[in-house]
Design an enzyme around this catalytic site. Structure first.
Site, mmCIF file in Angstrom:
data_model
loop_
_atom_site.group_PDB
_atom_site.id
_atom_site.type_symbol
_atom_site.label_atom_id
_atom_site.label_comp_id
_atom_site.label_asym_id
_atom_site.label_seq_id
_atom_site.Cartn_x
_atom_site.Cartn_y
_atom_site.Cartn_z
ATOM 1 N N ARG A 9 -34.660 -22.009 -49.812
ATOM 2 C CA ARG A 9 -34.459 -22.307 -48.387
ATOM 3 C C ARG A 9 -35.011 -21.216 -47.456
ATOM 4 O O ARG A 9 -35.330 -21.465 -46.303
ATOM 5 C CB ARG A 9 -32.951 -22.452 -48.135
ATOM 6 C CG ARG A 9 -32.583 -23.049 -46.808
ATOM 7 C CD ARG A 9 -31.087 -22.966 -46.584
ATOM 8 N NE ARG A 9 -30.333 -23.719 -47.566
ATOM 9 C CZ ARG A 9 -29.965 -24.975 -47.415
ATOM 10 N NH1 ARG A 9 -30.266 -25.621 -46.321
ATOM 11 N NH2 ARG A 9 -29.297 -25.600 -48.367
ATOM 12 N N CYS A 16 -23.365 -24.806 -47.434
ATOM 13 C CA CYS A 16 -22.169 -24.370 -46.708
ATOM 14 C C CYS A 16 -22.519 -23.485 -45.515
ATOM 15 O O CYS A 16 -22.150 -23.788 -44.387
ATOM 16 C CB CYS A 16 -21.233 -23.643 -47.670
ATOM 17 S SG CYS A 16 -19.878 -22.826 -46.820
ATOM 18 N N ILE A 158 -17.465 -35.690 -43.397
ATOM 19 C CA ILE A 158 -18.548 -35.356 -42.459
ATOM 20 C C ILE A 158 -18.483 -36.240 -41.219
ATOM 21 O O ILE A 158 -18.553 -35.761 -40.081
ATOM 22 C CB ILE A 158 -19.935 -35.482 -43.143
ATOM 23 C CG1 ILE A 158 -20.073 -34.396 -44.221
ATOM 24 C CG2 ILE A 158 -21.068 -35.408 -42.120
ATOM 25 C CD1 ILE A 158 -21.341 -34.448 -45.028
ATOM 26 N N HIS A 418 10.166 -16.999 -38.030
ATOM 27 C CA HIS A 418 10.437 -17.905 -36.915
ATOM 28 C C HIS A 418 9.946 -17.268 -35.624
ATOM 29 O O HIS A 418 10.199 -16.086 -35.407
ATOM 30 C CB HIS A 418 11.938 -18.170 -36.805
ATOM 31 C CG HIS A 418 12.294 -18.979 -35.594
ATOM 32 N ND1 HIS A 418 12.079 -20.335 -35.550
ATOM 33 C CD2 HIS A 418 12.811 -18.625 -34.391
ATOM 34 C CE1 HIS A 418 12.471 -20.786 -34.368
ATOM 35 N NE2 HIS A 418 12.906 -19.767 -33.637
HETATM 36 P P1 NAD Z 1 -17.245 -38.801 -48.127
HETATM 37 O O1 NAD Z 1 -17.317 -39.201 -49.549
HETATM 38 O O2 NAD Z 1 -16.216 -37.844 -47.665
HETATM 39 O O3 NAD Z 1 -17.078 -40.129 -47.220
HETATM 40 C C1 NAD Z 1 -17.999 -41.185 -47.255
HETATM 41 C C2 NAD Z 1 -17.392 -42.395 -46.556
HETATM 42 O O4 NAD Z 1 -18.400 -43.357 -46.391
HETATM 43 C C3 NAD Z 1 -16.279 -43.071 -47.348
HETATM 44 O O5 NAD Z 1 -15.189 -43.320 -46.511
HETATM 45 C C4 NAD Z 1 -16.923 -44.368 -47.846
HETATM 46 O O6 NAD Z 1 -15.992 -45.416 -48.017
HETATM 47 C C5 NAD Z 1 -17.905 -44.647 -46.719
HETATM 48 N N1 NAD Z 1 -19.070 -45.457 -47.080
HETATM 49 C C6 NAD Z 1 -19.837 -45.363 -48.189
HETATM 50 N N2 NAD Z 1 -20.861 -46.249 -48.131
HETATM 51 C C7 NAD Z 1 -20.745 -46.909 -46.942
HETATM 52 C C8 NAD Z 1 -21.499 -47.906 -46.273
HETATM 53 N N3 NAD Z 1 -22.601 -48.406 -46.817
HETATM 54 N N4 NAD Z 1 -21.087 -48.332 -45.057
HETATM 55 C C9 NAD Z 1 -19.967 -47.817 -44.483
HETATM 56 N N5 NAD Z 1 -19.223 -46.861 -45.060
HETATM 57 C C10 NAD Z 1 -19.614 -46.408 -46.276
HETATM 58 O O7 NAD Z 1 -18.733 -38.311 -47.779
HETATM 59 P P2 NAD Z 1 -19.295 -37.425 -46.572
HETATM 60 O O8 NAD Z 1 -18.410 -37.490 -45.399
HETATM 61 O O9 NAD Z 1 -20.730 -37.837 -46.451
HETATM 62 O O10 NAD Z 1 -19.215 -35.952 -47.173
HETATM 63 C C11 NAD Z 1 -20.025 -35.620 -48.322
HETATM 64 C C12 NAD Z 1 -19.380 -34.539 -49.141
HETATM 65 O O11 NAD Z 1 -19.323 -33.340 -48.399
HETATM 66 C C13 NAD Z 1 -17.971 -34.901 -49.546
HETATM 67 O O12 NAD Z 1 -17.872 -34.723 -50.928
HETATM 68 C C14 NAD Z 1 -17.090 -33.927 -48.817
HETATM 69 O O13 NAD Z 1 -16.028 -33.488 -49.637
HETATM 70 C C15 NAD Z 1 -18.029 -32.769 -48.486
HETATM 71 N N6 NAD Z 1 -17.635 -32.191 -47.200
HETATM 72 C C16 NAD Z 1 -16.468 -31.478 -47.118
HETATM 73 C C17 NAD Z 1 -16.071 -30.956 -45.909
HETATM 74 C C18 NAD Z 1 -14.813 -30.150 -45.828
HETATM 75 O O14 NAD Z 1 -14.368 -29.666 -46.854
HETATM 76 N N7 NAD Z 1 -14.212 -30.023 -44.658
HETATM 77 C C19 NAD Z 1 -16.823 -31.174 -44.767
HETATM 78 C C20 NAD Z 1 -17.981 -31.908 -44.881
HETATM 79 C C21 NAD Z 1 -18.383 -32.401 -46.107
#
Ligand code: NAD
Length: 439
Positions: A9, A16, A158, A418
């Site tokens: 990169r 992250c 996300i 508290h």
């Molecule tokens: P995610 O797996 O958290 O959520 C994806 C969502 O998209 C799900 O609710 C799913 O049902 C939906 N979905 C899937 N296909 C679809 C479609 N065709 N149409 C409509 N909805 C659909 O994935 P993400 O939000 O892309 O995050 C990716 C990864 O990054 C995850 O593993 C997450 O743990 C990680 N992440 C973590 C954090 C954190 O720890 N705060 C922050 C950002 C990302």
């Protein structure tokens, strides 16, 4: 050991630090401040008109990223790790070629290799990210204008974090989700409460909607969807964020030729010591099984290094916390109620609302609750699920309790300062035996 790190990169810290947790947390914080400050006059603090300077906000976020990525570079130097800037690919199990951005290739010899190449955003069939109109999390972190209308496909980590950022900055945000609930895998009581709160904040949800196609137009894009009855609806918007998950990043490593086995989801298969199908090659993080979380990868990195050094590295997958950094924060650890039911484990529930927590009331930030699940017979804490102020920090206490095999009574009998938010954790633990004081 003599060690080297290969990174293509041009900046260390991976997803992250560069395009994930850190820039998103910076924008989450700044957009929250922006929103809060607009309402301070209700509480007696008059500061006049509040205006957004998006490019300055983005610069502040970029500065946070640069400081941290440079910090990692400094740490590599300090710890005598050689940093190769370039793209690594296996030539043989003991040889890696590194190609830099001038297309110059060098070859290094290695005794052992750890693959930690992470993951990439997934798009929808036939839809390409241009990172301006149709964006992944990477593009959503650097929009040049606040979109009037934004469609978020996927109500996961996300989608909800970045949807919150742009909604707070003024966008009309519509989340289109395939399932009937957001954040799949989360305890459903928390997930339902979470959606209720986000709706109150102005985010619009379209559940059980399937995206059938996305086409760009003059304004931005049109997202064609159909609901579970087959009713079709088009969403016209300026920006579409596709956040439907991420896929392991193994392209270009030459793994197939090397004989490194992948599973059905194209993740690298490893044993409990993170060893791949090849004796001297290991893998950790998003490229292997498990939640795609930076802290899970970090713990695996430490464990694999310990194992390679002949020690006994280990990761406890039952105590990996998950946090969504929205307002309020959502945090969970261990088993959900749904998982316990499926496993036929009998459990007790302790719950305590932040509405009855004096600190939360004092600062008018009292949405949400703490839920603790404990074994019906032994009282051992099996899981905890929080939605509320500082939930992402409060979860650490339960993580330690679980690592020490604590019972809910152990937490309940521990003196908590508290007035603090952490008293809600103590009260939830007390509530497991129906002994909460303030409810
Ligand atoms: P995610 O797996 O958290 O959520 C994806 C969502 O998209 C799900 O609710 C799913 O049902 C939906 N979905 C899937 N296909 C679809 C479609 N065709 N149409 C409509 N909805 C659909 O994935 P993400 O939000 O892309 O995050 C990716 C990864 O990054 C995850 O593993 C997450 O743990 C990680 N992440 C973590 C954090 C954190 O720890 N705060 C922050 C950002 C990302």
């Amino acid at each position: 050991m003599k060690t080297a790190c290969i990174e293509s990169r041009g900046s260390l810290g991976g997803t992250c630090l560069n395009v994930g947790c850190i820039p998103s947390k910076s924008l989450l914080n700044l957009s929250e401040e922006f929103q809060k400050v607009k309402h301070l006059s209700n509480k007696g603090i008059e500061i006049g008109e509040v205006k957004l300077n998006l490019s300055k906000m983005m610069k502040s976020k970029d500065k946070a990223v640069t400081i941290l990525t440079k910090g990692v570079e400094f740490l590599l130097k300090k710890n005598k790790v050689t940093y190769f800037k370039g793209f690594g690919s296996f030539k043989s199990k003991n040889q890696i070629s590194i190609t830099n951005d001038q297309n110059k290739e060098i070859l290094i010899e290695t005794e052992k290799t750890i693959i930690a190449t992470g993951s990439l955003p997934v798009s929808l069939p036939g839809v390409q990210f241009d990172e301006k109109t149709i964006v992944s999390s990477t593009g959503a972190l650097k929009l040049e204008q606040v979109p009037k209308k934004m469609v978020v496909v996927g109500g996961g980590y996300i989608g909800l974090e970045m949807g919150s950022v742009w909604s707070r900055l003024g966008a009309e945000v519509h989340v289109v989700e395939f399932l009937d609930h957001i954040t799949p895998g989360m305890d459903s009581e928390i997930s339902n409460e979470f959606m209720k709160i986000l709706k109150k904040q102005g985010i619009k949800f379209h559940m059980q909607h399937k995206v059938e196609g996305i086409k760009k137009n003059k304004l931005g894009a049109v997202v064609a969807t159909s609901d579970k009855e087959g009713n079709k609806k088009d969403f016209e918007c300026n920006v579409v964020l596709i956040s439907v998950g991420r896929k392991p990043n193994t392209q270009g490593l030459n793994l197939e030729k090397m004989g490194v086995n992948l599973d059905e989801k194209k993740r690298i298969k490893t044993d409990k010591n993170f060893k791949t199908s090849l004796e001297n090659i290991y893998a950790i993080g998003d490229v292997i099984d498990g939640p795609m979380l930076a802290h899970k990868a970090e713990d695996e990195g430490i464990a694999v290094a310990e194992n390679i050094a002949g020690q006994s590295g280990h990761v406890n997958y039952d105590t990996i916390p998950g946090v969504v950094y929205t307002t309020p924060e959502v945090a969970s650890i261990g088993k959900t109620e749904e998982q316990l039911k499926k496993l036929e484990i009998k459990y007790k529930i302790g719950k305590f609302s932040f509405m009855a927590n004096s600190r939360a009331k004092a600062i008018d930030d009292a949405e949400g609750f703490v839920k603790i699940l404990a074994d019906a017979k032994t009282d051992k804490v099996l899981g905890a699920h929080l939605i509320g102020p500082h939930a992402g920090e409060l979860i650490a206490e339960i993580g330690i309790a679980m690592e020490f095999g604590a019972s809910s009574e152990d937490i309940a009998r521990t003196c908590h300062a508290h007035p603090t938010f952490s008293e809600a954790v103590k009260e939830a633990a007390l509530s497991v035996e129906k002994r909460a004081i303030h409810s």
